[in-house]
Design an enzyme around this catalytic site. Sequence first.
Site, PDB file in Angstrom:
ATOM      1  N   GLY A   1      -8.082  -5.827 -10.475  1.00  0.00           N
ATOM      2  CA  GLY A   1      -8.447  -4.847  -9.647  1.00  0.00           C
ATOM      3  C   GLY A   1      -9.394  -3.672 -10.364  1.00  0.00           C
TER       4      GLY A   1
ATOM      5  N   GLY B   1      -2.001  -6.077 -11.580  1.00  0.00           N
ATOM      6  CA  GLY B   1      -1.563  -4.631 -12.224  1.00  0.00           C
ATOM      7  C   GLY B   1      -1.939  -4.682 -13.656  1.00  0.00           C
ATOM      8  CG  ASP B   2      -1.667  -1.858 -15.665  1.00  0.00           C
ATOM      9  OD1 ASP B   2      -2.169  -1.263 -14.614  1.00  0.00           O
ATOM     10  OD2 ASP B   2      -0.923  -1.024 -16.240  1.00  0.00           O
TER      11      ASP B   2
ATOM     12  CB  CYS C   1      -0.949  -0.037   1.223  1.00  0.00           C
ATOM     13  SG  CYS C   1      -1.877   1.481   1.115  1.00  0.00           S
TER      14      CYS C   1
HETATM   15  C1  LIG Z   1      -8.554   2.578  -4.779  1.00  0.00           C
HETATM   16  C2  LIG Z   1      -7.536   1.383  -4.636  1.00  0.00           C
HETATM   17  C3  LIG Z   1      -7.489   0.809  -3.335  1.00  0.00           C
HETATM   18  C4  LIG Z   1      -6.758  -0.191  -3.101  1.00  0.00           C
HETATM   19  N1  LIG Z   1      -6.614  -1.020  -2.024  1.00  0.00           N
HETATM   20  C5  LIG Z   1      -5.904  -1.700  -1.790  1.00  0.00           C
HETATM   21  C6  LIG Z   1      -5.785  -2.853  -0.532  1.00  0.00           C
HETATM   22  O1  LIG Z   1      -6.464  -2.488   0.263  1.00  0.00           O
HETATM   23  N2  LIG Z   1      -4.963  -3.700  -0.518  1.00  0.00           N
HETATM   24  C7  LIG Z   1      -4.066  -3.963  -1.616  1.00  0.00           C
HETATM   25  O2  LIG Z   1      -3.190  -4.897  -1.182  1.00  0.00           O
HETATM   26  N3  LIG Z   1      -3.880  -3.277  -2.510  1.00  0.00           N
HETATM   27  C8  LIG Z   1      -4.930  -2.435  -2.846  1.00  0.00           C
HETATM   28  N4  LIG Z   1      -4.965  -1.811  -4.048  1.00  0.00           N
HETATM   29  C9  LIG Z   1      -3.909  -2.083  -5.208  1.00  0.00           C
HETATM   30  C10 LIG Z   1      -4.686  -3.163  -5.932  1.00  0.00           C
HETATM   31  O3  LIG Z   1      -4.996  -4.575  -5.194  1.00  0.00           O
HETATM   32  C11 LIG Z   1      -3.775  -3.794  -7.262  1.00  0.00           C
HETATM   33  O4  LIG Z   1      -2.708  -4.137  -6.820  1.00  0.00           O
HETATM   34  C12 LIG Z   1      -3.661  -2.551  -7.909  1.00  0.00           C
HETATM   35  O5  LIG Z   1      -4.575  -1.530  -8.253  1.00  0.00           O
HETATM   36  C13 LIG Z   1      -3.016  -2.857  -9.239  1.00  0.00           C
HETATM   37  O6  LIG Z   1      -4.016  -3.634  -9.986  1.00  0.00           O
HETATM   38  P1  LIG Z   1      -4.980  -3.249 -11.032  1.00  0.00           P
HETATM   39  O7  LIG Z   1      -4.471  -2.508 -12.282  1.00  0.00           O
HETATM   40  O8  LIG Z   1      -6.013  -4.435 -11.583  1.00  0.00           O
HETATM   41  O9  LIG Z   1      -6.004  -2.322 -10.448  1.00  0.00           O
HETATM   42  C14 LIG Z   1      -5.941  -0.654  -4.422  1.00  0.00           C
HETATM   43  C15 LIG Z   1      -5.825   0.205  -5.652  1.00  0.00           C
HETATM   44  C16 LIG Z   1      -6.827   1.201  -5.634  1.00  0.00           C
HETATM   45  C17 LIG Z   1      -6.794   1.709  -6.994  1.00  0.00           C
END
Ligand SMILES: Cc1cc2nc3c(=O)[nH]c(=O)nc-3n(C[C@H](O)[C@H](O)[C@H](O)COP(=O)(O)O)c2cc1C
Length: 318
Positions: free
Chosen positions: A223, A201-202, A100
């Site tokens: 995500g 990621g993405d 985080c």
């Molecule tokens: C609004 C938001 C909240 C997130 N909250 C968490 C969280 O609580 N715990 C965590 O490990 N990652 C958190 N992440 C990271 C996501 O789990 C993920 O690793 C990151 O967004 C990249 O993946 P994506 O491109 O599929 O979103 C958060 C990301 C965003 C954008």
Amino acid sequence: MKLYDLDLARGLLLAPLSGYTSWPMRVLSRRFGAELCYTEMISAEGLLRNTRNTLSLLRRPLEDSPLVAQIFTPSPGYAAPAARIIEDQGFDGIDINMGCPVKKVVSKGAGAALMRDLPLARSVADAVVNAVRIPVSVKMRAGWDSGTINAVELAAALEKTGVHCLILHPRTRTAMYKGTPQWDLFTALRQSVSIPMVASGDIRTVPDLERLRTLGCDAFMVGRSAVGRPWVFRELSGGSGPSVGERRDIMLEHLDMLGVLYGRDKAAAFMKKFVSGYVRGLEGASIFRSHACAALSYEDLKGMIKTLPAGPVSVIKE
Ligand SMILES: Cc1cc2nc3c(=O)[nH]c(=O)nc-3n(C[C@H](O)[C@H](O)[C@H](O)COP(=O)(O)O)c2cc1C
């Protein structure tokens, strides 16, 4: 493939997204093919203090399973008893947040700040692994900044503690959520650890999955692409996108579930975070979005969603 003692057919996981992935989003994502979900990050200290907000993050209906609870803490002393509470509540695994990037979390030494102190990161993982019998994972980033990329070093240290799998979002803390992820880190990680490796990621499309599979990733965590688009899991499984009628019905159900979880007033405000995703690509999406954001009540918003046509209308772009 096996992850957290679970047999997963495709390895499609819903990422923890604080402020989004409470049980309504999880339940909808599962319906479309998410095989395993995570709670939003939960403060270990908050859990031990029994704070209402923290405890509410553990709430889930029966169908919200299997589920891994994610904790964040800079303290092995908090991590171990918090992990035991989670185990007692029947979760399928515990994930430790070491990725985080937000100030509120890293300023206390938790989240991605643990990547700046590998001995402490290792002690936190060690404490959790030794406190519970359920599988433990760690979610991490590439490193703190571009000058300190140490995911591979951390992974090797964590594997020795008995951590069962690693989840890597290969951006640094300072990159936050922008820029191209460092995909080559998966190759390096695969060469240095033998426990399962989950990519984050993405991830949006089937070719994304195929590319990550060739880098040695065992499972795939989605995500942001799932926000207001729970059907992304069906698409990632080779299935079709939704009709407008399906989008409308899912939105109504999502709003209803949020009403059960938060009460109607809060639910309407919360739902507005998802509206954009739900209507993206539809004709008239921007007008719908601005009307929905101006809705004054739960009933207003519900009425507005019901005006979306039941049949398929043209989709401009997805
Ligand atoms: C609004 C938001 C909240 C997130 N909250 C968490 C969280 O609580 N715990 C965590 O490990 N990652 C958190 N992440 C990271 C996501 O789990 C993920 O690793 C990151 O967004 C990249 O993946 P994506 O491109 O599929 O979103 C958060 C990301 C965003 C954008």
